[in-house]
Design a protein around this motif. Structure first.
Motif, PDB file in Angstrom:
ATOM      1  N   ARG A  39       0.828  -1.206   0.000  1.00 42.29           N
ATOM      2  CA  ARG A  39       0.000   0.000   0.000  1.00 42.29           C
ATOM      3  C   ARG A  39       0.857   1.250   0.000  1.00 42.29           C
ATOM      4  NH1 ARG A  39      -4.090  -0.040   4.781  1.00 42.29           N
ATOM      5  NH2 ARG A  39      -4.564  -1.998   3.713  1.00 42.29           N
ATOM      6  N   GLU A  40       1.924   1.250   0.816  1.00 45.09           N
ATOM      7  CA  GLU A  40       2.799   2.420   0.869  1.00 45.09           C
ATOM      8  C   GLU A  40       3.548   2.607  -0.440  1.00 45.09           C
ATOM      9  OE1 GLU A  40       4.782   5.773   1.744  1.00 45.09           O
ATOM     10  OE2 GLU A  40       3.071   4.917   2.818  1.00 45.09           O
ATOM     11  N   TYR A  41       4.104   1.541  -0.966  1.00 46.22           N
ATOM     12  CA  TYR A  41       4.832   1.648  -2.229  1.00 46.22           C
ATOM     13  C   TYR A  41       3.913   2.095  -3.365  1.00 46.22           C
ATOM     14  CZ  TYR A  41       8.866  -0.850  -0.237  1.00 46.22           C
ATOM     15  OH  TYR A  41       9.947  -1.211   0.499  1.00 46.22           O
ATOM     16  N   THR A  42       2.713   1.530  -3.403  1.00 45.77           N
ATOM     17  CA  THR A  42       1.766   1.875  -4.461  1.00 45.77           C
ATOM     18  C   THR A  42       1.351   3.338  -4.375  1.00 45.77           C
ATOM     19  OG1 THR A  42       0.952  -0.409  -4.510  1.00 45.77           O
ATOM     20  CG2 THR A  42      -0.461   1.265  -5.493  1.00 45.77           C
ATOM     21  N   ARG A  43       1.231   3.847  -3.150  1.00 46.24           N
ATOM     22  CA  ARG A  43       0.886   5.262  -2.953  1.00 46.24           C
ATOM     23  C   ARG A  43       1.935   6.154  -3.608  1.00 46.24           C
ATOM     24  NH1 ARG A  43       2.348   9.522  -0.052  1.00 46.24           N
ATOM     25  NH2 ARG A  43       4.061   8.377   0.921  1.00 46.24           N
ATOM     26  N   CYS A  44       3.206   5.833  -3.377  1.00 43.49           N
ATOM     27  CA  CYS A  44       4.276   6.644  -3.955  1.00 43.49           C
ATOM     28  C   CYS A  44       4.330   6.478  -5.469  1.00 43.49           C
ATOM     29  CB  CYS A  44       5.607   6.261  -3.316  1.00 43.49           C
ATOM     30  SG  CYS A  44       7.006   7.322  -3.773  1.00 43.49           S
ATOM     31  N   LEU A  45       4.205   5.246  -5.943  1.00 42.64           N
ATOM     32  CA  LEU A  45       4.225   5.009  -7.387  1.00 42.64           C
ATOM     33  C   LEU A  45       3.100   5.753  -8.102  1.00 42.64           C
ATOM     34  CD1 LEU A  45       5.053   1.204  -7.811  1.00 42.64           C
ATOM     35  CD2 LEU A  45       6.370   3.132  -8.732  1.00 42.64           C
ATOM     36  N   ALA A  46       1.935   5.848  -7.445  1.00 45.82           N
ATOM     37  CA  ALA A  46       0.780   6.508  -8.064  1.00 45.82           C
ATOM     38  C   ALA A  46       1.036   7.990  -8.307  1.00 45.82           C
ATOM     39  CB  ALA A  46      -0.456   6.332  -7.188  1.00 45.82           C
ATOM     40  N   LEU A  47       1.944   8.575  -7.513  1.00 42.51           N
ATOM     41  CA  LEU A  47       2.290   9.988  -7.708  1.00 42.51           C
ATOM     42  C   LEU A  47       3.349  10.169  -8.789  1.00 42.51           C
ATOM     43  CD1 LEU A  47       2.546  11.136  -3.963  1.00 42.51           C
ATOM     44  CD2 LEU A  47       0.620  11.445  -5.538  1.00 42.51           C
ATOM     45  N   GLY A  48       3.960   9.066  -9.197  1.00 47.96           N
ATOM     46  CA  GLY A  48       5.118   9.153 -10.081  1.00 47.96           C
ATOM     47  C   GLY A  48       4.857   9.733 -11.439  1.00 47.96           C
ATOM     48  N   ASP A  49       3.628   9.624 -11.926  1.00 53.73           N
ATOM     49  CA  ASP A  49       3.298  10.169 -13.247  1.00 53.73           C
ATOM     50  C   ASP A  49       2.760  11.593 -13.183  1.00 53.73           C
ATOM     51  OD1 ASP A  49       3.998   7.849 -14.681  1.00 53.73           O
ATOM     52  OD2 ASP A  49       2.096   6.917 -14.135  1.00 53.73           O
ATOM     53  N   LYS A  50       2.651  12.128 -11.987  1.00 57.10           N
ATOM     54  CA  LYS A  50       2.126  13.485 -11.831  1.00 57.10           C
ATOM     55  C   LYS A  50       3.269  14.489 -11.752  1.00 57.10           C
ATOM     56  CE  LYS A  50      -1.978  11.872  -9.345  1.00 57.10           C
ATOM     57  NZ  LYS A  50      -2.780  11.973  -8.097  1.00 57.10           N
ATOM     58  N   PRO A  51       3.080  15.694 -12.269  1.00 54.74           N
ATOM     59  CA  PRO A  51       4.148  16.696 -12.185  1.00 54.74           C
ATOM     60  C   PRO A  51       4.407  17.091 -10.732  1.00 54.74           C
ATOM     61  CG  PRO A  51       2.109  17.670 -12.993  1.00 54.74           C
ATOM     62  CD  PRO A  51       1.878  16.196 -12.960  1.00 54.74           C
ATOM     63  N   LYS A  52       5.628  17.433 -10.458  1.00 51.53           N
ATOM     64  CA  LYS A  52       6.017  17.801  -9.103  1.00 51.53           C
ATOM     65  C   LYS A  52       5.460  19.177  -8.751  1.00 51.53           C
ATOM     66  CE  LYS A  52      10.101  18.457  -6.190  1.00 51.53           C
ATOM     67  NZ  LYS A  52      11.585  18.446  -6.158  1.00 51.53           N
ATOM     68  N   PRO A  53       4.722  19.288  -7.645  1.00 49.50           N
ATOM     69  CA  PRO A  53       4.203  20.607  -7.237  1.00 49.50           C
ATOM     70  C   PRO A  53       5.342  21.558  -6.874  1.00 49.50           C
ATOM     71  CG  PRO A  53       3.078  18.813  -6.085  1.00 49.50           C
ATOM     72  CD  PRO A  53       4.269  18.207  -6.763  1.00 49.50           C
ATOM     73  N   GLU A  54       5.038  22.809  -6.913  1.00 47.96           N
ATOM     74  CA  GLU A  54       6.056  23.817  -6.592  1.00 47.96           C
ATOM     75  C   GLU A  54       6.466  23.740  -5.130  1.00 47.96           C
ATOM     76  OE1 GLU A  54       6.589  28.678  -6.865  1.00 47.96           O
ATOM     77  OE2 GLU A  54       5.040  27.666  -8.062  1.00 47.96           O
ATOM     78  N   PHE A  55       5.510  23.404  -4.264  1.00 42.17           N
ATOM     79  CA  PHE A  55       5.812  23.306  -2.834  1.00 42.17           C
ATOM     80  C   PHE A  55       5.439  21.924  -2.325  1.00 42.17           C
ATOM     81  CE2 PHE A  55       4.319  23.437   1.573  1.00 42.17           C
ATOM     82  CZ  PHE A  55       5.478  23.865   2.210  1.00 42.17           C
ATOM     83  N   LEU A  56       6.355  21.297  -1.589  1.00 43.64           N
ATOM     84  CA  LEU A  56       6.091  20.006  -0.961  1.00 43.64           C
ATOM     85  C   LEU A  56       6.409  20.126   0.528  1.00 43.64           C
ATOM     86  CD1 LEU A  56       7.632  17.567  -3.593  1.00 43.64           C
ATOM     87  CD2 LEU A  56       5.209  17.884  -3.078  1.00 43.64           C
ATOM     88  N   ARG A  57       5.442  19.821   1.353  1.00 40.95           N
ATOM     89  CA  ARG A  57       5.575  20.010   2.797  1.00 40.95           C
ATOM     90  C   ARG A  57       6.696  19.144   3.369  1.00 40.95           C
ATOM     91  NH1 ARG A  57       2.849  17.268   6.939  1.00 40.95           N
ATOM     92  NH2 ARG A  57       1.314  16.399   5.478  1.00 40.95           N
ATOM     93  N   GLY A  58       7.556  19.800   4.139  1.00 38.92           N
ATOM     94  CA  GLY A  58       8.569  19.098   4.919  1.00 38.92           C
ATOM     95  C   GLY A  58       9.752  18.569   4.151  1.00 38.92           C
ATOM     96  N   MET A  59       9.851  18.839   2.853  1.00 39.87           N
ATOM     97  CA  MET A  59      10.895  18.245   2.024  1.00 39.87           C
ATOM     98  C   MET A  59      12.179  19.058   2.064  1.00 39.87           C
ATOM     99  SD  MET A  59      10.176  15.414   0.192  1.00 39.87           S
ATOM    100  CE  MET A  59      10.830  15.557  -1.461  1.00 39.87           C
ATOM    101  N   PRO A  60      13.277  18.480   2.520  1.00 45.03           N
ATOM    102  CA  PRO A  60      14.555  19.187   2.447  1.00 45.03           C
ATOM    103  C   PRO A  60      14.986  19.405   1.003  1.00 45.03           C
ATOM    104  CG  PRO A  60      14.654  17.343   3.990  1.00 45.03           C
ATOM    105  CD  PRO A  60      13.384  17.192   3.213  1.00 45.03           C
TER     106      PRO A  60
END
Length: 288
Positions: A133-154
């Motif tokens: 479930r966790e891996y699939t959640r991340c993979l599902a975002l993989g085809d989407k463009p990266k937002p300008e702001f991502l919370r908590g990301m160094p």
């Protein structure tokens, strides 16, 4: 500050009873990081550098307390639970790792590295459904463009968004294993549709080879031949072993698992997976 002296006791005992030790730092990397920390004060970057210097030499008994100091001093800095969680996996404390990596996921939910290690902690605990479930959640975002702001990301961290091929194959390999071990074989098979020879994989060749083997476009000999680095046998071999086990070829799977647990890099995830599987009886003789 943790002692610079080389530890004589094991860093960890494996589930199979094998003692694993740190490597000596003959280059002064740890001393240099410690001097910077003493001179610069209790800053997040300096604490992190001192901990990660120890990680280079598998001195996790010394690095983990430094990550703990950082987590206490900077509770909103995702780097400390992320790296402490990773190193708790290295010393086979999967439950504790899961707590840290869940915290890291709350702080930076779009982090690729957090998702990768969180899924791994679930997997190594034998919770394949949550891992998938966790891996699939991340993979599902993989085809989407990266937002300008991502919370908590160094700065400089990889996100689950806009995955490159190297990140995709690493995540897909563990997702495939988790789905199959959760009994979701059709979902696992569908993942392989995205895996092609034309992918631009530069670093994660071992994961790529394993996936091509699952897909049937590489033989086992082709997958396991000519390893690119010290972790390749553990990475590819573990994937091939899990595949054989799931296909009912237990003897071949166990031959590979036994080979993997005799590799030198005891912090490699494939080796940790192999010894965990063996310790849970995957290769135990069937009682008649």
């Amino acid at each position: 500050m943790c002692s610079l002296a080389q530890r004589t006791e094991p860093e960890v005992y494996s589930p199979l009873g094998k003692a694993y030790f740190a490597r000596p730092d003959s280059t002064g990397v740890i001393a240099k990081a410690d001097r910077a920390l003493l001179d610069g004060g209790e800053k997040a970057d300096l604490l992190l550098a001192a901990a990660r210097a120890r990680d280079q030499f598998l001195r996790f008994a010394d690095s983990i307390p430094l990550y703990t100091r950082g987590l206490q001093a900077f509770p909103d800095d995702v780097r400390f639970p992320r790296f402490r969680g990773h190193r708790l996996i290295s010393i086979r404390r999967f439950d504790a790792a899961l707590v840290d990596l869940k915290t890291a996921s709350e702080l930076a939910p779009a982090s690729f590295d957090v998702s990768y290690h969180l899924g791994l902690a679930y997997y190594l605990r034998g919770d394949y459904n949550h891992a998938a479930r966790e891996y699939t959640r991340c993979l599902a975002l993989g085809d989407k463009p990266k937002p300008e702001f991502l919370r908590g990301m160094p700065e400089g961290w990889r996100s689950c968004y806009a995955l490159d091929d190297d990140s995709r194959v690493a995540l897909t390999d563990w997702t495939y294993r988790a789905l199959r071990r959760a009994g979701k074989h059709q979902e696992a098979k569908q993942l392989l549709d995205r895996i092609t020879d034309s992918m631009a994989v530069k670093e994660n060749i071992s994961y790529f080879k394993a996936l091509l083997f699952y897909k049937g476009v590489r033989t086992e000999e082709q997958a396991l031949g000519s390893p690119q680095n010290a972790n390749a046998i553990s990475t590819i071999g573990y994937g091939v072993a899990v595949f054989h086990r799931l296909e009912g070829r237990t003897e071949r799977a166990c031959d590979l698992l036994q080979r993997i647990v005799n590799e030198e890099n005891w912090s490699a995830f494939g080796l940790i997976g192999a010894e965990t599987d063996i310790s849970r009886g995957l290769c135990a003789p069937v009682k008649k």
